[in-house]
Design an enzyme around this catalytic site. Structure first.
Site, mmCIF file in Angstrom:
data_model
loop_
_atom_site.group_PDB
_atom_site.id
_atom_site.type_symbol
_atom_site.label_atom_id
_atom_site.label_comp_id
_atom_site.label_asym_id
_atom_site.label_seq_id
_atom_site.Cartn_x
_atom_site.Cartn_y
_atom_site.Cartn_z
ATOM 1 N N HIS A 142 -2.687 -12.521 4.573
ATOM 2 C CA HIS A 142 -3.988 -12.834 5.160
ATOM 3 C C HIS A 142 -4.004 -14.312 5.553
ATOM 4 O O HIS A 142 -3.265 -15.114 4.966
ATOM 5 C CB HIS A 142 -5.105 -12.559 4.160
ATOM 6 C CG HIS A 142 -5.197 -11.124 3.735
ATOM 7 N ND1 HIS A 142 -5.274 -10.737 2.422
ATOM 8 C CD2 HIS A 142 -5.222 -9.981 4.475
ATOM 9 C CE1 HIS A 142 -5.356 -9.418 2.360
ATOM 10 N NE2 HIS A 142 -5.307 -8.930 3.591
ATOM 11 N N GLU A 199 -2.585 -3.259 7.727
ATOM 12 C CA GLU A 199 -1.771 -3.008 6.533
ATOM 13 C C GLU A 199 -0.272 -3.011 6.845
ATOM 14 O O GLU A 199 0.541 -3.486 6.049
ATOM 15 C CB GLU A 199 -2.176 -1.687 5.890
ATOM 16 C CG GLU A 199 -3.626 -1.619 5.426
ATOM 17 C CD GLU A 199 -3.986 -2.668 4.388
ATOM 18 O OE1 GLU A 199 -3.067 -3.283 3.810
ATOM 19 O OE2 GLU A 199 -5.190 -2.879 4.151
#
Length: 415
Positions: free
Chosen positions: A236, A227
Site C-alpha cells: 500500500h 490484491e
C-alpha cells in the site's frame, strides 16, 4: 411500506459508507508471528524487490519486449446457489485484470488526473484461464465445490475441506467465496510466500468481477486488481505502518507514488493532501490501484510499481512465466534457459531461494572466497530454500547441478 423504505435506507447507507478492507497486512503479520525465520525472510525479500537498480530478465540490455501471460485457476467455494457465481462473472473479472494490467482500461484518462498520467505504466502482464490441470488433463480453468454452511472460507479455502491449490509455482490460484467478516473484500500473499500451499488470491464473491453478485461500490473488478498487485510484490502507498510519516515502515518503496500516512476511502476530490506525508500541489495519488478508494475511483499503476513487479517475475514468481498450463506462455527462448535460474534475495541474512522453472536442478554447493566447500544442499522443489544462517558474513560462490552435471554458477553476499 415503512419497513420497505427503512430497508432501502439501511441498504443505501451500507453502500454509501462501505470502505475497502484488505487483509494482506494481517496475513503477513500472522506468518511473521508464527513461522520461525519468516520475519527476516520477509525483510530480505522486500529489499530485493525494491532494488530497482538491479539487472533482471526484463531490464537487461537488449532484452526482448514481452508480455508475460499468467495461467489462472478460479476455485469457487459456495454455501448456496447465490455464491456459486456464473462463468460470465468469472470472465468479467478476467477481462478487468487484462485491461488494468495492460493500461487498456477505458477510465484511465477520466479517473487519473493529467498531473499523474505520465507516470502510468503498462505492466505487460496478461492473464488467461488455465487449459491444463497439474496432471495434464484438459480444464476450463474453473473449479466449483459446495462447502458446509460452517465452512471458514477465511482460513480453510486451501484446505481439503475447501479446494487445495493447484501447483502455485505454475498457476495463480484465485479462491472466491464468502468471508466470515462481510466487510472484508480480499487478501493475497506477497512473493515471500511463493509456492506455499496457501499462496494466491482469496476474494469475496460480492467484490468479484463486474456482474452477478458484485455489489457497488466494489463492482468494477478492482479488488482483484489491487490484491494481485500484492501478489506481485506491491505494498500500500502507506507501507506497513501508515501512522507515522517519519517511520521507516511508512513507505511502499516506490519513488513515484507519494507517501501517505493513511489510506483514502470512497471517492476523494483531486487534489487532496489529507493523508499526504508531504503537501504538494498534486497531493496524494489516491487513484492508484493500491490505495483503498472505491473501484470506480482507482485506475492505474505506475512505472515504479512495474519495476517491482518485474523483479518479482525475475525472482520468486519466475516459474509462472514458463508455465505451460495456460495460453500463450513464454517459450524458453524468450529468456535464455540458464539465465532464467534466479537466486534471491541477495544480499541475504538467513536463507536465499533458487528458482529454476524449466531446467531441472537438484543440488547446490557453496564455496567461500578461498574456494573451500562450506555447504551442500539438495534442491527438492522449484522454489528451493538454502539456509545460510550459520555461515559467516562474506561473499560465497554457488555451483548448481542436475544429477551431477554442472548447470550454473552464481554469487551471493551473506550479511
Amino acid at each position: 411500506m415503512k419497513k420497505y423504505t427503512l430497508f432501502l435506507l439501511l441498504f443505501g447507507s451500507f453502500n454509501l459508507f462501505a470502505q475497502r478492507t484488505c487483509a494482506t497486512p494481517q496475513k503477513t503479520q500472522e506468518l511473521i508471528q508464527t513461522v520461525p525465520g519468516f520475519a527476516a525472510h520477509h525483510e530480505e525479500m522486500k529489499s530485493y524487490l525494491r532494488n530497482t537498480s538491479q539487472e533482471n530478465l526484463f531490464n537487461k540490455p537488449n532484452a526482448p519486449q514481452v508480455v508475460v501471460t499468467i495461467p489462472v485457476v478460479f476455485h469457487v467455494l459456495y454455501k448456496n446457489a447465490t455464491q456459486n457465481i456464473s462463468d460470465a462473472q468469472i470472465l468479467s473479472q478476467l477481462a478487468v485484470l487484462n485491461a488494468d494490467y495492460r493500461k487498456l482500461n477505458t477510465d484511465f484518462n477520466t479517473v487519473v488526473p493529467s498531473a499523474f498520467r505520465p507516470l502510468g505504466a503498462d505492466m505487460e502482464i496478461a492473464f488467461c484461464l488455465a487449459t491444463r490441470t497439474p496432471t495434464g488433463a484438459v480444464t476450463t480453468g474453473i473449479t466449483r465445490k459446495s462447502v458446509a454452511s460452517s465452512f471458514s472460507f477465511d482460513n480453510n479455502y486451501y484446505a481439503a475441506s475447501g479446494q487445495p491449490a493447484w501447483d502455485p509455482t505454475k498457476y495463480l490460484n484465485i479462491w472466491v467465496g464468502k468471508f466470515s467478516d462481510n466487510s472484508l473484500l480480499g487478501f493475497a500473499y506477497l512473493p515471500d510466500s511463493a509456492g506455499a500451499n496457501y499462496d494466491g488470491l482469496c476474494i469475496s464473491y460480492t467484490a468479484f468481477g463486474t456482474t452477478g453478485t458484485a455489489a457497488a461500490p466494489f463492482n468494477k473488478g478492482r479488488t482483484a486488481t489491487h490484491e494481485i498487485g500484492h501478489y506481485f510484490g506491491l505494498d500500500h502507498p502507506w507501507g506497513a505502518d501508515g501512522s507515522n510519516c517519519n517511520s521507516a515502515a511508512n513507505s511502499d518503496g516506490v519513488a513515484d507514488t507519494p507517501a501517505t500516512n493513511n489510506p483514502y476511502y470512497n471517492c476523494p476530490t483531486f487534489p487532496s493532501n489529507t493523508n499526504a506525508c508531504t503537501t504538494t500541489a498534486n497531493g496524494s495519488m489516491f487513484m492508484n490501484y493500491m490505495d483503498y478508494v472505491n473501484d470506480a475511483c482507482m485506475a492505474f499503476f505506475t512505472a515504479g510499481q512495474k519495476a517491482i513487479m518485474q523483479n518479482t517475475l525475475a525472482g520468486p514468481r519466475l516459474s509462472l512465466i514458463t508455465s505451460n498450463n495456460g495460453c500463450g506462455a513464454l517459450s524458453l527462448d524468450d529468456f535464455e534457459a540458464i539465465n532464467a535460474i534466479a537466486v534471491y534475495p541477495n544480499p541475504v541474512s538467513n536463507y536465499f531461494q533458487i528458482t529454476s522453472p524449466q531446467i531441472a536442478i537438484d543440488e547446490v554447493e557453496l564455496f567461500n572466497a578461498l574456494g573451500q566447500l562450506v555447504g551442500k544442499q539438495k534442491l527438492l522443489v522449484v522454489n528451493a530454500q538454502v539456509n545460510v544462517n550459520e555461515l559467516a558474513a562474506g561473499t560465497y560462490y554457488l555451483r548448481i547441478y542436475n544429477q551431477g552435471a554442472f548447470v550454473k554458477s552464481a554469487k551471493i553476499v551473506k550479511e
